[in-house]
Design a protein around this motif. Structure first.
Motif, PDB file in Angstrom:
ATOM      1  N   THR A  11      44.547 -29.142 -27.462  1.00  0.00           N
ATOM      2  CA  THR A  11      43.232 -28.848 -26.889  1.00  0.00           C
ATOM      3  C   THR A  11      42.223 -29.961 -27.173  1.00  0.00           C
ATOM      4  N   SER A  12      42.647 -30.996 -27.888  1.00  0.00           N
ATOM      5  CA  SER A  12      41.732 -32.084 -28.227  1.00  0.00           C
ATOM      6  C   SER A  12      41.316 -32.867 -26.984  1.00  0.00           C
ATOM      7  N   PHE A  13      42.217 -32.961 -26.011  1.00  0.00           N
ATOM      8  CA  PHE A  13      41.906 -33.568 -24.723  1.00  0.00           C
ATOM      9  C   PHE A  13      42.788 -32.897 -23.682  1.00  0.00           C
ATOM     10  N   HIS A  14      42.677 -33.282 -22.418  1.00  0.00           N
ATOM     11  CA  HIS A  14      43.359 -32.566 -21.337  1.00  0.00           C
ATOM     12  C   HIS A  14      44.860 -32.511 -21.602  1.00  0.00           C
ATOM     13  N   PRO A  15      45.470 -31.323 -21.443  1.00  0.00           N
ATOM     14  CA  PRO A  15      46.893 -31.165 -21.762  1.00  0.00           C
ATOM     15  C   PRO A  15      47.838 -32.051 -20.949  1.00  0.00           C
ATOM     16  N   ILE A  16      47.401 -32.499 -19.773  1.00  0.00           N
ATOM     17  CA  ILE A  16      48.238 -33.422 -19.000  1.00  0.00           C
ATOM     18  C   ILE A  16      48.517 -34.681 -19.821  1.00  0.00           C
ATOM     19  N   GLU A  20      42.287 -19.907 -22.150  1.00  0.00           N
ATOM     20  CA  GLU A  20      42.075 -18.894 -21.115  1.00  0.00           C
ATOM     21  C   GLU A  20      43.384 -18.530 -20.420  1.00  0.00           C
ATOM     22  N   LEU A  21      43.703 -17.252 -20.425  1.00  0.00           N
ATOM     23  CA  LEU A  21      44.939 -16.770 -19.821  1.00  0.00           C
ATOM     24  C   LEU A  21      45.009 -17.152 -18.346  1.00  0.00           C
ATOM     25  N   ALA A  22      46.119 -17.773 -17.956  1.00  0.00           N
ATOM     26  CA  ALA A  22      46.377 -18.179 -16.569  1.00  0.00           C
ATOM     27  C   ALA A  22      45.426 -19.264 -16.073  1.00  0.00           C
ATOM     28  N   GLY A  23      44.670 -19.875 -16.999  1.00  0.00           N
ATOM     29  CA  GLY A  23      43.836 -21.008 -16.635  1.00  0.00           C
ATOM     30  C   GLY A  23      44.676 -22.273 -16.548  1.00  0.00           C
ATOM     31  N   THR A  24      44.040 -23.390 -16.219  1.00  0.00           N
ATOM     32  CA  THR A  24      44.769 -24.657 -16.045  1.00  0.00           C
ATOM     33  C   THR A  24      45.541 -25.038 -17.296  1.00  0.00           C
ATOM     34  N   GLU A  25      44.870 -24.993 -18.457  1.00  0.00           N
ATOM     35  CA  GLU A  25      45.536 -25.359 -19.714  1.00  0.00           C
ATOM     36  C   GLU A  25      46.707 -24.422 -19.998  1.00  0.00           C
ATOM     37  N   TRP A  26      46.453 -23.129 -19.857  1.00  0.00           N
ATOM     38  CA  TRP A  26      47.498 -22.147 -20.144  1.00  0.00           C
ATOM     39  C   TRP A  26      48.713 -22.367 -19.251  1.00  0.00           C
ATOM     40  N   ASN A  27      48.482 -22.621 -17.964  1.00  0.00           N
ATOM     41  CA  ASN A  27      49.595 -22.827 -17.028  1.00  0.00           C
ATOM     42  C   ASN A  27      50.406 -24.071 -17.379  1.00  0.00           C
ATOM     43  N   ILE A  28      49.731 -25.132 -17.808  1.00  0.00           N
ATOM     44  CA  ILE A  28      50.457 -26.344 -18.212  1.00  0.00           C
ATOM     45  C   ILE A  28      51.306 -26.062 -19.446  1.00  0.00           C
ATOM     46  N   TYR A  29      50.708 -25.362 -20.421  1.00  0.00           N
ATOM     47  CA  TYR A  29      51.477 -24.998 -21.623  1.00  0.00           C
ATOM     48  C   TYR A  29      52.676 -24.114 -21.259  1.00  0.00           C
TER      49      TYR A  29
END
Length: 359
Positions: free
Chosen positions: A322-327, A38-47
């Motif tokens: 994406t297999s688990f939380h990007p953190i 998702e654009l600008a979502g949590t995952e995207w922002n971390i990436y």
């Protein structure tokens, strides 16, 4: 290796080579799924943050090459025989490897997949995603006899770097801003300015030649202690701008973009310069640790070449960011890929012919 050799060696370049290779691995780990979350979502922002923070890797590799090659007197014949030929052979071998590995992987993991020899040949010629670096560095090596004429005069170097900043970095930044952030009359004005830049056809000062010469100049020049903090502050600013500008550009486009990741952007230039200067003046270490870094530095090229294969294998078995939380996924996959890549490089470096020509 004796203590005297360690003192004489510019081991900050070894540190830079190791950390730059890790930065490039981090770049490719985070780039895998950047367009698919998702654009600008949590995952995207971390990436985006991690990818932005790793964009100095390739420019610093080029800066190191300039720092190492330009001070030396290398006959053109030796340049081709020893260095250019090695890179060319590495490109052919690794490009063939990836061109064959991909369809084999698809054959195993994708039902109904059929091998296309035209596709294999096309992939062999174009190379894997990271192999573009080899033709680029070959081009720089070919130009060393010409570039060395510039390096004989500090005034010529400064003149080249000023021209490069204006006609490469400002030009690129103008284009990126006008096409991705602006609209209406303001965008039109920026576009016209960019057209003016392009019409100057200052290709001589465009591209990675700037980093090649900049690395040489920074490495040989003593930078005043009072100026260094400013360089570091600008480097942090470059990182922040890379993160924020790419976020803004992606939102405007309605999809993930890599617009401000460009090595020719001012923001990446600021980051790369700050990293190079910081390592030059702040990495001291001790003899024992320096020996470890020097060993790792020797294996960094092989690790760079093989790391995409490791990521492909992990992806084939369903292990990705994406297999688990990007953190957790980003650092763990980066560390695993780095360790395995260096181990494979170490093994390849034990094989006589391979270590000479391929890694």
């Amino acid at each position: 290796m004796t203590n005297n050799n360690l003192i004489q060696r510019q081991y900050h370049l070894d540190y830079l080579r190791v950390f730059a290779s890790i930065a490039i691995i981090l770049l490719h780990v985070t780039a895998q799924n950047l367009p698919y979350v998702e654009l600008a979502g949590t995952e995207w922002n971390i990436y985006n943050i991690c990818n932005s923070a790793s964009r100095w890797g390739v420019p610093v590799f080029v800066m190191m090459s300039g720092a190492l090659f330009l001070p030396r007197e290398i006959p053109t014949k030796m340049l081709y025989k020893k260095y250019i030929s090695r890179m060319a052979i590495a490109y052919v071998v690794w490009s063939a490897f990836y061109a064959i590995v991909d369809p084999i992987g698809n054959l195993v993991f994708k039902e109904g997949y059929q091998i296309s020899f035209v596709e294999i040949i096309g992939n062999f010629i174009s190379g894997a995603v990271h192999l573009w670096f080899l033709p680029m560095i070959i081009g720089l090596y070919m130009c060393i006899p010409l570039i060395k004429q510039l390096t004989k005069s500090d005034n010529l170097i400064k003149y080249f770097l000023v021209l490069s900043f204006v006609f490469c970095f400002i030009r690129t930044q103008t284009e990126l801003v006008s096409t991705s952030l602006l609209s209406g009359n303001v965008a039109l004005i920026f576009a016209n300015v960019n057209t003016l830049f392009k019409n100057s056809h200052m290709d001589l000062v465009f591209g990675f030649t700037s980093y090649f010469i900049l690395g040489f100049y920074i490495n040989k020049t003593e930078i005043n202690k009072k100026k260094r903090p400013l360089i570091y502050i600008l480097g942090v600013l470059g990182l922040i701008l890379t993160i924020l500008l790419n976020l803004m550009a992606s939102k405007n486009a309605g999809k993930s973009t890599e617009t401000f990741y460009s090595a020719n952007s001012i923001n990446v230039l600021l980051m790369s310069t700050a990293i190079f200067v910081w390592f030059k003046y702040n990495v001291k270490g001790n003899d024992k640790f320096n020996k470890i870094i020097i060993k790792l530095s020797k294996y960094s090229f092989g690790a760079f070449l093989v790391h995409i294969f490791i990521l492909k294998v992990l992806h084939a078995f369903g292990i990705q960011t994406t297999s688990f939380h990007p953190i957790l996924s980003v650092p763990s996959i980066t560390i695993f890929t780095t360790v395995v890549s260096y181990l494979i490089s170490l093994i390849l470096n034990k094989i006589p012919v391979i270590k000479k020509y391929i890694v």
